[in-house]
Design a protein around this motif. Structure first.
Motif, PDB file in Angstrom:
ATOM      1  N   PRO A  42       0.810  -1.231   0.000  1.00  0.00           N
ATOM      2  CA  PRO A  42       0.000   0.000   0.000  1.00  0.00           C
ATOM      3  C   PRO A  42       0.843   1.280   0.000  1.00  0.00           C
ATOM      4  N   LEU A  43       2.021   1.227   0.567  1.00  0.00           N
ATOM      5  CA  LEU A  43       2.875   2.413   0.606  1.00  0.00           C
ATOM      6  C   LEU A  43       3.510   2.717  -0.741  1.00  0.00           C
ATOM      7  N   ARG A  44       3.747   1.693  -1.533  1.00  0.00           N
ATOM      8  CA  ARG A  44       4.481   1.867  -2.780  1.00  0.00           C
ATOM      9  C   ARG A  44       3.570   1.987  -4.001  1.00  0.00           C
ATOM     10  N   GLN A  45       2.255   2.003  -3.795  1.00  0.00           N
ATOM     11  CA  GLN A  45       1.341   2.142  -4.926  1.00  0.00           C
ATOM     12  C   GLN A  45       1.423   3.539  -5.500  1.00  0.00           C
ATOM     13  N   THR A  46       1.273   3.622  -6.805  1.00  0.00           N
ATOM     14  CA  THR A  46       1.195   4.924  -7.441  1.00  0.00           C
ATOM     15  C   THR A  46      -0.254   5.197  -7.788  1.00  0.00           C
ATOM     16  N   LEU A  47      -0.613   6.438  -7.828  1.00  0.00           N
ATOM     17  CA  LEU A  47      -1.984   6.821  -8.126  1.00  0.00           C
ATOM     18  C   LEU A  47      -2.141   7.055  -9.624  1.00  0.00           C
ATOM     19  N   GLU A  48      -2.060   5.987 -10.385  1.00  0.00           N
ATOM     20  CA  GLU A  48      -2.182   6.093 -11.829  1.00  0.00           C
ATOM     21  C   GLU A  48      -3.652   6.075 -12.216  1.00  0.00           C
ATOM     22  N   GLY A  49      -3.980   6.792 -13.252  1.00  0.00           N
ATOM     23  CA  GLY A  49      -5.338   6.787 -13.759  1.00  0.00           C
ATOM     24  C   GLY A  49      -6.270   7.756 -13.054  1.00  0.00           C
ATOM     25  N   LYS A  50      -5.830   8.351 -11.996  1.00  0.00           N
ATOM     26  CA  LYS A  50      -6.663   9.318 -11.287  1.00  0.00           C
ATOM     27  C   LYS A  50      -6.433  10.703 -11.879  1.00  0.00           C
ATOM     28  N   SER A  51      -7.493  11.412 -12.052  1.00  0.00           N
ATOM     29  CA  SER A  51      -7.357  12.772 -12.542  1.00  0.00           C
ATOM     30  C   SER A  51      -7.903  13.733 -11.496  1.00  0.00           C
ATOM     31  N   LYS A  52      -7.551  14.973 -11.638  1.00  0.00           N
ATOM     32  CA  LYS A  52      -7.989  15.979 -10.688  1.00  0.00           C
ATOM     33  C   LYS A  52      -9.514  16.133 -10.734  1.00  0.00           C
ATOM     34  N   LYS A  53     -10.088  16.024 -11.933  1.00  0.00           N
ATOM     35  CA  LYS A  53     -11.530  16.171 -12.073  1.00  0.00           C
ATOM     36  C   LYS A  53     -12.266  15.040 -11.349  1.00  0.00           C
ATOM     37  N   GLU A  54     -11.772  13.816 -11.475  1.00  0.00           N
ATOM     38  CA  GLU A  54     -12.390  12.686 -10.772  1.00  0.00           C
ATOM     39  C   GLU A  54     -12.314  12.881  -9.268  1.00  0.00           C
ATOM     40  N   ASP A  55     -11.181  13.378  -8.786  1.00  0.00           N
ATOM     41  CA  ASP A  55     -11.030  13.632  -7.354  1.00  0.00           C
ATOM     42  C   ASP A  55     -12.002  14.705  -6.881  1.00  0.00           C
ATOM     43  N   GLU A  56     -12.149  15.772  -7.660  1.00  0.00           N
ATOM     44  CA  GLU A  56     -13.074  16.845  -7.286  1.00  0.00           C
ATOM     45  C   GLU A  56     -14.508  16.353  -7.233  1.00  0.00           C
ATOM     46  N   GLU A  57     -14.915  15.557  -8.219  1.00  0.00           N
ATOM     47  CA  GLU A  57     -16.276  15.025  -8.235  1.00  0.00           C
ATOM     48  C   GLU A  57     -16.523  14.115  -7.033  1.00  0.00           C
ATOM     49  N   TYR A  58     -15.547  13.286  -6.714  1.00  0.00           N
ATOM     50  CA  TYR A  58     -15.687  12.393  -5.565  1.00  0.00           C
ATOM     51  C   TYR A  58     -15.828  13.185  -4.265  1.00  0.00           C
ATOM     52  N   LEU A  59     -14.960  14.166  -4.078  1.00  0.00           N
ATOM     53  CA  LEU A  59     -14.996  14.955  -2.844  1.00  0.00           C
ATOM     54  C   LEU A  59     -16.269  15.776  -2.745  1.00  0.00           C
ATOM     55  N   LYS A  60     -16.757  16.296  -3.858  1.00  0.00           N
ATOM     56  CA  LYS A  60     -18.039  17.028  -3.843  1.00  0.00           C
ATOM     57  C   LYS A  60     -19.185  16.114  -3.426  1.00  0.00           C
ATOM     58  N   GLY A  61     -19.153  14.869  -3.901  1.00  0.00           N
ATOM     59  CA  GLY A  61     -20.184  13.915  -3.523  1.00  0.00           C
ATOM     60  C   GLY A  61     -20.133  13.551  -2.053  1.00  0.00           C
ATOM     61  N   VAL A  62     -18.934  13.421  -1.527  1.00  0.00           N
ATOM     62  CA  VAL A  62     -18.774  13.036  -0.123  1.00  0.00           C
ATOM     63  C   VAL A  62     -19.125  14.185   0.819  1.00  0.00           C
ATOM     64  N   PHE A  63     -18.686  15.399   0.461  1.00  0.00           N
ATOM     65  CA  PHE A  63     -18.836  16.534   1.372  1.00  0.00           C
ATOM     66  C   PHE A  63     -19.942  17.502   0.961  1.00  0.00           C
ATOM     67  N   LYS A  64     -20.856  17.088   0.096  1.00  0.00           N
ATOM     68  CA  LYS A  64     -21.878  18.024  -0.373  1.00  0.00           C
ATOM     69  C   LYS A  64     -22.818  18.474   0.752  1.00  0.00           C
ATOM     70  N   GLU A  65     -23.010  17.624   1.748  1.00  0.00           N
ATOM     71  CA  GLU A  65     -23.886  17.992   2.863  1.00  0.00           C
ATOM     72  C   GLU A  65     -23.257  19.035   3.771  1.00  0.00           C
ATOM     73  N   SER A  66     -21.955  19.010   3.891  1.00  0.00           N
ATOM     74  CA  SER A  66     -21.300  19.907   4.838  1.00  0.00           C
ATOM     75  C   SER A  66     -20.996  21.277   4.232  1.00  0.00           C
ATOM     76  N   VAL A  67     -21.113  21.410   2.919  1.00  0.00           N
ATOM     77  CA  VAL A  67     -20.807  22.704   2.276  1.00  0.00           C
ATOM     78  C   VAL A  67     -22.035  23.516   2.121  1.00  0.00           C
TER      79      VAL A  67
END
Length: 67
Positions: A42-67
């Motif tokens: 788990p420490l040596r994994q690289t975050l391949e295939g992830k994009s900034k847009k995917e991360d933003e969409e995920y975080l918006k979905g998780v924290f949409k209630e608190s914003v």
């Protein structure tokens, strides 16, 4: 870059040492031996295939209630 490379080497060496001794201690208490490689995966994994847009969409979905 020499300082950064030295830091990365020391960090990796420290993680390898801790994983080795943790695996030794865990193997005593389990039927199947634990490999340090398994603990480091788990420490040596690289975050391949992830994009900034995917991360933003995920975080918006998780924290949409608190914003």
């Amino acid at each position: 870059m020499q300082l950064w490379e030295g830091y990365q080497w020391r960090k990796k060496d420290s993680e390898d040492t801790m994983a080795y001794f943790a695996a030794c201690q865990m193997s005593v208490h389990t039927k199947k031996p634990v490999e340090p490689r398994e603990l480091l995966k788990p420490l040596r994994q690289t975050l391949e295939g992830k994009s900034k847009k995917e991360d933003e969409e995920y975080l918006k979905g998780v924290f949409k209630e608190s914003v």
